[in-house]
Design an enzyme around this catalytic site. Structure first.
Site, PDB file in Angstrom:
ATOM      1  N   LYS A  77       0.813  -1.217   0.000  1.00 44.09           N
ATOM      2  CA  LYS A  77       0.000   0.000   0.000  1.00 44.09           C
ATOM      3  C   LYS A  77       0.853   1.277   0.000  1.00 44.09           C
ATOM      4  O   LYS A  77       0.461   2.278  -0.599  1.00 44.09           O
ATOM      5  CB  LYS A  77      -0.986   0.009   1.160  1.00 44.09           C
ATOM      6  CG  LYS A  77      -0.433  -0.161   2.535  1.00 44.09           C
ATOM      7  CD  LYS A  77      -1.556  -0.292   3.565  1.00 44.09           C
ATOM      8  CE  LYS A  77      -1.008  -0.384   4.986  1.00 44.09           C
ATOM      9  NZ  LYS A  77      -0.161  -1.581   5.175  1.00 44.09           N
ATOM     10  N   ARG A 112      -6.590   1.762  11.491  1.00 41.58           N
ATOM     11  CA  ARG A 112      -6.309   0.350  11.703  1.00 41.58           C
ATOM     12  C   ARG A 112      -7.282  -0.308  12.669  1.00 41.58           C
ATOM     13  O   ARG A 112      -7.183  -1.510  12.910  1.00 41.58           O
ATOM     14  CB  ARG A 112      -4.879   0.175  12.215  1.00 41.58           C
ATOM     15  CG  ARG A 112      -3.823   0.515  11.163  1.00 41.58           C
ATOM     16  CD  ARG A 112      -2.446   0.133  11.628  1.00 41.58           C
ATOM     17  NE  ARG A 112      -1.444   0.391  10.595  1.00 41.58           N
ATOM     18  CZ  ARG A 112      -0.157   0.126  10.734  1.00 41.58           C
ATOM     19  NH1 ARG A 112       0.283  -0.406  11.869  1.00 41.58           N
ATOM     20  NH2 ARG A 112       0.693   0.389   9.766  1.00 41.58           N
ATOM     21  N   ARG A 116       2.539  -8.906  13.606  1.00 40.63           N
ATOM     22  CA  ARG A 116       1.825  -7.801  12.948  1.00 40.63           C
ATOM     23  C   ARG A 116       0.679  -8.332  12.099  1.00 40.63           C
ATOM     24  O   ARG A 116      -0.410  -7.728  12.054  1.00 40.63           O
ATOM     25  CB  ARG A 116       2.793  -6.994  12.082  1.00 40.63           C
ATOM     26  CG  ARG A 116       3.796  -6.184  12.887  1.00 40.63           C
ATOM     27  CD  ARG A 116       4.987  -5.761  12.065  1.00 40.63           C
ATOM     28  NE  ARG A 116       4.636  -4.808  11.023  1.00 40.63           N
ATOM     29  CZ  ARG A 116       5.456  -4.462  10.035  1.00 40.63           C
ATOM     30  NH1 ARG A 116       6.661  -5.017   9.940  1.00 40.63           N
ATOM     31  NH2 ARG A 116       5.075  -3.592   9.126  1.00 40.63           N
ATOM     32  N   ARG A 167      13.155  -6.191   2.932  1.00 44.36           N
ATOM     33  CA  ARG A 167      13.231  -4.754   3.177  1.00 44.36           C
ATOM     34  C   ARG A 167      14.531  -4.392   3.890  1.00 44.36           C
ATOM     35  O   ARG A 167      15.027  -5.126   4.729  1.00 44.36           O
ATOM     36  CB  ARG A 167      12.070  -4.296   4.064  1.00 44.36           C
ATOM     37  CG  ARG A 167      10.724  -4.210   3.399  1.00 44.36           C
ATOM     38  CD  ARG A 167       9.707  -3.759   4.430  1.00 44.36           C
ATOM     39  NE  ARG A 167       8.385  -3.564   3.864  1.00 44.36           N
ATOM     40  CZ  ARG A 167       7.309  -3.235   4.595  1.00 44.36           C
ATOM     41  NH1 ARG A 167       7.436  -3.097   5.896  1.00 44.36           N
ATOM     42  NH2 ARG A 167       6.145  -3.078   4.013  1.00 44.36           N
ATOM     43  N   ARG A 191      14.920  -3.427   9.883  1.00 41.02           N
ATOM     44  CA  ARG A 191      14.260  -2.835  11.043  1.00 41.02           C
ATOM     45  C   ARG A 191      13.788  -3.926  11.997  1.00 41.02           C
ATOM     46  O   ARG A 191      13.401  -5.014  11.560  1.00 41.02           O
ATOM     47  CB  ARG A 191      13.051  -1.995  10.611  1.00 41.02           C
ATOM     48  CG  ARG A 191      13.387  -0.802   9.746  1.00 41.02           C
ATOM     49  CD  ARG A 191      12.255   0.217   9.748  1.00 41.02           C
ATOM     50  NE  ARG A 191      10.952  -0.392   9.545  1.00 41.02           N
ATOM     51  CZ  ARG A 191      10.215  -0.256   8.450  1.00 41.02           C
ATOM     52  NH1 ARG A 191      10.687   0.425   7.424  1.00 41.02           N
ATOM     53  NH2 ARG A 191       9.025  -0.810   8.358  1.00 41.02           N
TER      54      ARG A 191
END
Length: 215
Positions: free
Chosen positions: A13, A88, A172, A128, A161
């Site tokens: 997104k 959220r 998550r 990532r 991260r």
């Protein structure tokens, strides 16, 4: 145009939001980027959010609502925005309805839900990287650095991260299914939801999103 992009972490997104923002000349508002900047800068918000984000949990509604309320009040968001990472929870969605009814322009929102399988998301996020010095973001497959492990912008060392390690990603995803899927149902009931298959190359997903919004 007011667009909310909804999807699990790693669904793409953020990438799609940036494209639409550039094309429509409206701001891309990413609560994740705002939070990470606060963590890097050591602000009070950052200090509160850092351990929560590292664990893979959601930042509490009161912190997020304050961030979004302030950002939507800025002049560049009055004609529209691409909102990425908020709401959220249903409570946040209801609060956002209140913001939009208090002077952020006429008309409603279009909500796009990017559908991507969980296991693909885990693999995506594992690729990532971010620069520990300047915060620039990379993806080893979609937007790799010119030199392995070094930032194109400042030459800093690229890192994974804490919230991108597999254990945090799976937490998550669990949180997303438990707390954010009801948000999708909330917008579906309002007849403003567009569901798009996000399991495709970036350009193809972009065309799918555009088509859904035109429809």
């Amino acid at each position: 145009m007011k667009v909310i992009l909804v999807g699990a972490p790693g669904s793409g997104k953020g990438t799609q939001a940036k494209r639409f923002a550039d094309g429509l000349h409206i701001p891309h508002i990413s609560t994740g980027d705002i939070l990470r900047e606060a963590v890097r800068n050591g602000t009070e918000l950052g200090k509160q959010a850092d351990p929560i984000m590292a664990s893979g949990a959601l930042v509490p509604d009161d912190l997020m609502v304050g961030i979004v309320a302030e950002r939507l009040g800025q002049d560049d968001a009055k004609e529209g925005f691409i909102l990425d990472g908020f709401p959220r929870t249903v409570a946040q969605a209801e609060m956002l309805d209140g913001f939009l009814g208090r002077g952020n322009g006429a008309g409603g929102v279009n909500v796009v839900h990017l559908l991507v399988p969980d296991e693909l998301i885990v693999n995506r996020i594992a690729a990532r990287r971010s620069c520990g010095a300047c915060g620039a973001s990379y993806h080893l497959e979609n937007s790799p650095p010119k030199q392995d492990s070094l930032c194109d912008r400042c030459g800093g060392v690229l890192e994974t991260r804490p919230d991108d390690v597999e254990s945090a990603v799976r937490k998550r995803l669990e949180t997303f299914h438990r707390q954010t899927v009801p948000v999708i149902d909330y917008y579906r009931a309002k007849n403003v939801l567009h569901e798009v298959d996000g399991n495709a190359p970036v350009d193809e997903v972009f065309e799918r999103v555009k088509k859904s919004l035109r429809a």
